[in-house]
Design a protein around this motif. Structure first.
Motif, PDB file in Angstrom:
ATOM      1  N   GLY A  12      27.487   3.068  -8.123  1.00 41.54           N
ATOM      2  CA  GLY A  12      27.743   3.303  -6.660  1.00 41.54           C
ATOM      3  C   GLY A  12      26.855   4.284  -6.342  1.00 41.54           C
ATOM      4  O   GLY A  12      25.565   4.369  -6.605  1.00 41.54           O
ATOM      5  N   MET A  13      27.368   5.307  -5.619  1.00 43.43           N
ATOM      6  CA  MET A  13      26.438   6.053  -4.809  1.00 43.43           C
ATOM      7  C   MET A  13      25.795   7.165  -5.792  1.00 43.43           C
ATOM      8  O   MET A  13      24.452   7.057  -5.666  1.00 43.43           O
ATOM      9  N   MET A  14      26.350   7.696  -6.689  1.00 44.79           N
ATOM     10  CA  MET A  14      25.910   8.541  -7.698  1.00 44.79           C
ATOM     11  C   MET A  14      24.944   7.956  -8.698  1.00 44.79           C
ATOM     12  O   MET A  14      23.708   8.353  -9.247  1.00 44.79           O
ATOM     13  N   GLY A  15      25.701   6.929  -9.305  1.00 40.17           N
ATOM     14  CA  GLY A  15      25.074   6.083 -10.201  1.00 40.17           C
ATOM     15  C   GLY A  15      23.464   5.389  -9.769  1.00 40.17           C
ATOM     16  O   GLY A  15      22.581   5.718 -10.230  1.00 40.17           O
ATOM     17  N   VAL A  34      22.576  -0.945 -17.506  1.00 36.20           N
ATOM     18  CA  VAL A  34      23.707  -0.688 -16.421  1.00 36.20           C
ATOM     19  C   VAL A  34      24.885  -1.441 -16.455  1.00 36.20           C
ATOM     20  O   VAL A  34      25.237  -2.478 -17.193  1.00 36.20           O
ATOM     21  N   ASN A  35      26.092  -0.772 -16.050  1.00 41.78           N
ATOM     22  CA  ASN A  35      27.288  -1.238 -15.988  1.00 41.78           C
ATOM     23  C   ASN A  35      28.120  -0.991 -14.680  1.00 41.78           C
ATOM     24  O   ASN A  35      27.819   0.033 -14.147  1.00 41.78           O
ATOM     25  N   ASP A  36      28.994  -1.800 -14.183  1.00 41.05           N
ATOM     26  CA  ASP A  36      29.671  -1.507 -13.187  1.00 41.05           C
ATOM     27  C   ASP A  36      30.898  -2.469 -13.119  1.00 41.05           C
ATOM     28  O   ASP A  36      30.849  -3.689 -13.476  1.00 41.05           O
ATOM     29  N   TYR A  37      31.994  -2.007 -12.527  1.00 37.37           N
ATOM     30  CA  TYR A  37      33.240  -2.802 -12.537  1.00 37.37           C
ATOM     31  C   TYR A  37      32.796  -4.114 -11.580  1.00 37.37           C
ATOM     32  O   TYR A  37      33.420  -5.029 -12.092  1.00 37.37           O
ATOM     33  N   GLU A  40      28.296  -8.243 -10.305  1.00 42.20           N
ATOM     34  CA  GLU A  40      27.290  -8.626  -9.654  1.00 42.20           C
ATOM     35  C   GLU A  40      26.169  -7.564  -9.156  1.00 42.20           C
ATOM     36  O   GLU A  40      25.077  -7.724  -9.201  1.00 42.20           O
ATOM     37  N   LYS A  41      26.916  -6.198  -8.756  1.00 42.95           N
ATOM     38  CA  LYS A  41      26.382  -5.219  -8.442  1.00 42.95           C
ATOM     39  C   LYS A  41      25.316  -4.609  -9.468  1.00 42.95           C
ATOM     40  O   LYS A  41      24.132  -4.247  -9.231  1.00 42.95           O
ATOM     41  N   ALA A  42      25.945  -4.557 -10.746  1.00 42.54           N
ATOM     42  CA  ALA A  42      25.021  -4.096 -11.899  1.00 42.54           C
ATOM     43  C   ALA A  42      23.836  -5.238 -12.236  1.00 42.54           C
ATOM     44  O   ALA A  42      22.831  -4.850 -12.413  1.00 42.54           O
ATOM     45  N   CYS A  95      28.360  13.416 -17.954  1.00 38.36           N
ATOM     46  CA  CYS A  95      29.433  12.820 -17.109  1.00 38.36           C
ATOM     47  C   CYS A  95      29.405  13.569 -15.748  1.00 38.36           C
ATOM     48  O   CYS A  95      29.407  14.716 -15.623  1.00 38.36           O
ATOM     49  N   GLU A  96      29.433  12.641 -14.809  1.00 41.59           N
ATOM     50  CA  GLU A  96      29.497  13.203 -13.140  1.00 41.59           C
ATOM     51  C   GLU A  96      30.958  14.139 -13.263  1.00 41.59           C
ATOM     52  O   GLU A  96      32.042  13.791 -13.828  1.00 41.59           O
ATOM     53  N   LYS A  97      31.086  15.111 -12.637  1.00 41.35           N
ATOM     54  CA  LYS A  97      32.404  15.882 -12.465  1.00 41.35           C
ATOM     55  C   LYS A  97      33.349  14.752 -11.648  1.00 41.35           C
ATOM     56  O   LYS A  97      32.804  13.793 -10.799  1.00 41.35           O
ATOM     57  N   PRO A  98      34.644  14.962 -11.885  1.00 42.69           N
ATOM     58  CA  PRO A  98      35.492  15.606 -12.970  1.00 42.69           C
ATOM     59  C   PRO A  98      35.242  15.366 -14.420  1.00 42.69           C
ATOM     60  O   PRO A  98      34.955  14.033 -14.584  1.00 42.69           O
ATOM     61  N   ALA A 280      18.346  19.846  -7.548  1.00 43.33           N
ATOM     62  CA  ALA A 280      19.091  20.439  -8.473  1.00 43.33           C
ATOM     63  C   ALA A 280      19.301  19.143  -9.140  1.00 43.33           C
ATOM     64  O   ALA A 280      19.543  19.627 -10.575  1.00 43.33           O
ATOM     65  N   TYR A 281      19.819  17.922  -8.714  1.00 45.27           N
ATOM     66  CA  TYR A 281      19.894  16.775  -9.464  1.00 45.27           C
ATOM     67  C   TYR A 281      18.699  16.374 -10.379  1.00 45.27           C
ATOM     68  O   TYR A 281      18.755  15.988 -11.558  1.00 45.27           O
ATOM     69  N   ASP A 282      17.557  16.362  -9.761  1.00 45.31           N
ATOM     70  CA  ASP A 282      16.241  16.072 -10.495  1.00 45.31           C
ATOM     71  C   ASP A 282      16.326  17.030 -11.513  1.00 45.31           C
ATOM     72  O   ASP A 282      16.025  16.620 -12.822  1.00 45.31           O
TER      73      ASP A 282
HETATM   74  N1  LIG Z   1      27.946  16.054  -8.417  1.00 43.76           N
HETATM   75  C1  LIG Z   1      28.030  15.717  -7.385  1.00 43.76           C
HETATM   76  O1  LIG Z   1      27.652  16.354  -6.453  1.00 43.76           O
HETATM   77  C2  LIG Z   1      28.971  14.227  -7.067  1.00 43.76           C
HETATM   78  C3  LIG Z   1      28.855  14.035  -5.683  1.00 43.76           C
HETATM   79  C4  LIG Z   1      29.458  12.793  -5.541  1.00 43.76           C
HETATM   80  C5  LIG Z   1      30.271  12.204  -6.481  1.00 43.76           C
HETATM   81  N2  LIG Z   1      30.138  12.784  -7.839  1.00 43.76           N
HETATM   82  C6  LIG Z   1      31.106  11.989  -8.574  1.00 43.76           C
HETATM   83  O2  LIG Z   1      30.475  10.919  -9.555  1.00 43.76           O
HETATM   84  C7  LIG Z   1      31.291   9.889  -9.799  1.00 43.76           C
HETATM   85  C8  LIG Z   1      30.995   8.611  -8.798  1.00 43.76           C
HETATM   86  O3  LIG Z   1      31.134   8.965  -7.444  1.00 43.76           O
HETATM   87  P1  LIG Z   1      30.401   8.040  -6.449  1.00 43.76           P
HETATM   88  O4  LIG Z   1      30.591   8.941  -5.234  1.00 43.76           O
HETATM   89  O5  LIG Z   1      29.201   7.501  -6.865  1.00 43.76           O
HETATM   90  O6  LIG Z   1      31.634   6.710  -6.411  1.00 43.76           O
HETATM   91  P2  LIG Z   1      31.231   5.200  -5.895  1.00 43.76           P
HETATM   92  O7  LIG Z   1      32.661   4.750  -5.715  1.00 43.76           O
HETATM   93  O8  LIG Z   1      30.035   5.137  -4.874  1.00 43.76           O
HETATM   94  O9  LIG Z   1      30.595   4.429  -7.293  1.00 43.76           O
HETATM   95  C9  LIG Z   1      31.364   4.226  -8.291  1.00 43.76           C
HETATM   96  C10 LIG Z   1      30.953   3.109  -8.999  1.00 43.76           C
HETATM   97  O10 LIG Z   1      31.807   2.884 -10.256  1.00 43.76           O
HETATM   98  C11 LIG Z   1      32.301   1.598 -10.324  1.00 43.76           C
HETATM   99  N3  LIG Z   1      33.495   1.471 -11.245  1.00 43.76           N
HETATM  100  C12 LIG Z   1      34.804   1.792 -11.076  1.00 43.76           C
HETATM  101  N4  LIG Z   1      35.264   1.770 -12.057  1.00 43.76           N
HETATM  102  C13 LIG Z   1      34.675   1.319 -13.127  1.00 43.76           C
HETATM  103  C14 LIG Z   1      34.807   1.017 -14.301  1.00 43.76           C
HETATM  104  N5  LIG Z   1      35.933   1.409 -15.262  1.00 43.76           N
HETATM  105  N6  LIG Z   1      33.618   1.186 -15.272  1.00 43.76           N
HETATM  106  C15 LIG Z   1      32.461   0.793 -14.684  1.00 43.76           C
HETATM  107  N7  LIG Z   1      32.252   1.042 -13.212  1.00 43.76           N
HETATM  108  C16 LIG Z   1      33.368   1.493 -12.413  1.00 43.76           C
HETATM  109  C17 LIG Z   1      32.504   1.109  -8.984  1.00 43.76           C
HETATM  110  O11 LIG Z   1      32.575  -0.381  -8.697  1.00 43.76           O
HETATM  111  C18 LIG Z   1      31.453   1.992  -8.064  1.00 43.76           C
HETATM  112  O12 LIG Z   1      30.239   0.955  -8.191  1.00 43.76           O
HETATM  113  C19 LIG Z   1      32.675  10.340  -9.457  1.00 43.76           C
HETATM  114  O13 LIG Z   1      33.134  11.067 -10.589  1.00 43.76           O
HETATM  115  C20 LIG Z   1      32.601  11.708  -8.453  1.00 43.76           C
HETATM  116  O14 LIG Z   1      33.245  12.684  -8.387  1.00 43.76           O
HETATM  117  C21 LIG Z   1      29.558  14.017  -7.979  1.00 43.76           C
END
Ligand SMILES: NC(=O)c1ccc[n+]([C@@H]2O[C@H](COP(=O)([O-])OP(=O)(O)OC[C@H]3O[C@@H](n4cnc5c(N)ncnc54)[C@H](O)[C@@H]3O)[C@@H](O)[C@H]2O)c1
Length: 339
Positions: A12-15, A34-37, A40-42, A95-98, A280-282
């Motif tokens: 999703g957004m962070m991945g 790569v893996n996603d729920y 097709e996205k993955a 691991c992204e937080k939390p 910071a992410y980089d």
């Molecule tokens: N460090 C930061 O500043 C920051 C900012 C935003 C989000 N986050 C964290 O990053 C993580 C992801 O957030 P996001 O905003 O990218 O969410 P998102 O909803 O955009 O993406 C999550 C992705 O995970 C997939 N997914 C759902 N369940 C799954 C599973 N069991 N196995 C595999 N894939 C699965 C979804 O289909 C989706 O594509 C969360 O833990 C969020 O708290 C951190």
């Protein structure tokens, strides 16, 4: 030395952001799986990355022999199971937080990692890698300002998604100031009080926004945080530490200041956390890749920091209900051998 082969779970957004970063800016690593729920996205994403496959089951992706290390960018509710699988397979994980979504499971993860006798888990509290936070930390550690006494923070977002509720302001937004406090002051937060000012009329019905958090730390320092996630303006993260011999502030958005007709003066505020904390992410991902390749696996906040943040946020959510100060319930770190 060959490139670190990374599996990214959750695109999703962070991945997707981390995948783009690894492809364009990070040395010594590539995304192999790569893996996603949403399969097709993955698959679509994998087709754009040389040498990358999509694997539909997240636990199979972690176990895959083409994977040296894992980035978890899945929703927090899935982290516990995926983290335990990383530990079981001995794979370093960012691991992204939390860490997990509650205190008990976060503690379980801390204990399981400690039992292994080696650190494998890093948690994505990226502000520790921001140049401004790093400079503030260095200043405090140098002792030039004397002992820090008080910290004032503001954390403002222009908007949040419709599903964002009042407790998520604590667990998803305020959590960053929780980690910043622990990082800058190097001590635990012992109590949290949430104050509820009049809500912003522009906030969705029922959302308590803004919120004011008051933390007390183990040595009696005071921290206050204004968290306001529906300002409609821009992304603002400001931190001021007041110490015995002076004060220091970061997050002033003092980049380019421009004067232009007709009579305008000023600069720009970052629109979202992606711009504000892009560097910071980089740095976070590059240093993590370097640590994994060096065999130390972690260079930044670990499982204990994820557990501590969960414990503070649980107290914050409780205080949001009552408005009273709530003591943070945590086990002592010394009670877990190897934590
Ligand atoms: N460090 C930061 O500043 C920051 C900012 C935003 C989000 N986050 C964290 O990053 C993580 C992801 O957030 P996001 O905003 O990218 O969410 P998102 O909803 O955009 O993406 C999550 C992705 O995970 C997939 N997914 C759902 N369940 C799954 C599973 N069991 N196995 C595999 N894939 C699965 C979804 O289909 C989706 O594509 C969360 O833990 C969020 O708290 C951190």
């Amino acid at each position: 030395m060959s490139d670190l082969r990374i599996a990214v779970l959750g695109v999703g957004m962070m991945g997707a952001d981390h995948i783009a970063r690894i492809g364009s800016k990070i040395a010594g690593a590539r995304v192999s799986v790569v893996n996603d729920y949403v399969t097709e996205k993955a698959e679509q994403l994998a087709a754009t990355i040389p040498g990358c496959r999509a694997i539909s089951d997240p636990l199979d992706a972690i176990a895959d022999p083409d994977v040296d290390a894992v980035i978890l960018a899945t929703p927090g509710t899935t982290h516990e199971k995926q983290l335990l699988a990383c530990l079981e397979h001995g794979k370093p994980v960012m691991c992204e937080k939390p860490l997990t979504t509650d205190v008990a499971t976060s503690l379980e993860v801390v204990k399981r990692e400690a039992e292994l006798g080696k650190r494998l888990i890093q948690v994505g509290f990226m502000r520790r890698f921001d140049v401004e936070y790093a400079a503030l930390k260095a200043l405090l550690d140098d002792g030039d300002l004397g002992r820090p006494l008080v910290m004032h923070c503001a954390h403002r977002n222009p908007t949040v998604p419709p599903h964002f509720d009042s407790s998520m302001i604590v667990k998803d937004s305020l959590v960053h100031e929780v980690d910043v406090t622990r990082f800058l002051f190097d001590e635990e937060i012992t109590s949290v009080q949430m104050v509820r000012p009049a809500a912003n009329p522009a906030a969705p019905e029922g959302l308590q926004d803004p919120q004011i958090a008051i933390f007390h730390t183990a040595t009696g320092k005071h921290v206050d945080v204004e968290v306001f996630v529906t300002t409609g303006v821009a992304y603002e993260v400001r931190t001021e530490v007041v110490a015995e011999l002076g004060s220091a502030m970061i997050g002033l958005d003092v980049g380019l200041l421009r004067k232009s007709a007709p009579g305008h003066w000023g600069g720009q505020i970052t629109p979202s956390f992606k711009e504000r904390f892009g560097q910071a992410y980089d740095t976070e991902i590059q240093r993590w890749v370097d640590a994994v390749r060096a065999g130390t696996n972690v260079d930044g906040p670990g499982a204990w920091d994820g557990y501590a943040a969960a414990a503070v946020c649980a107290a914050g959510v409780e205080s949001l209900e009552t408005g009273q100060p709530v003591t943070v319930e945590m086990v002592s770190r010394d009670s877990i051998k190897g934590a």
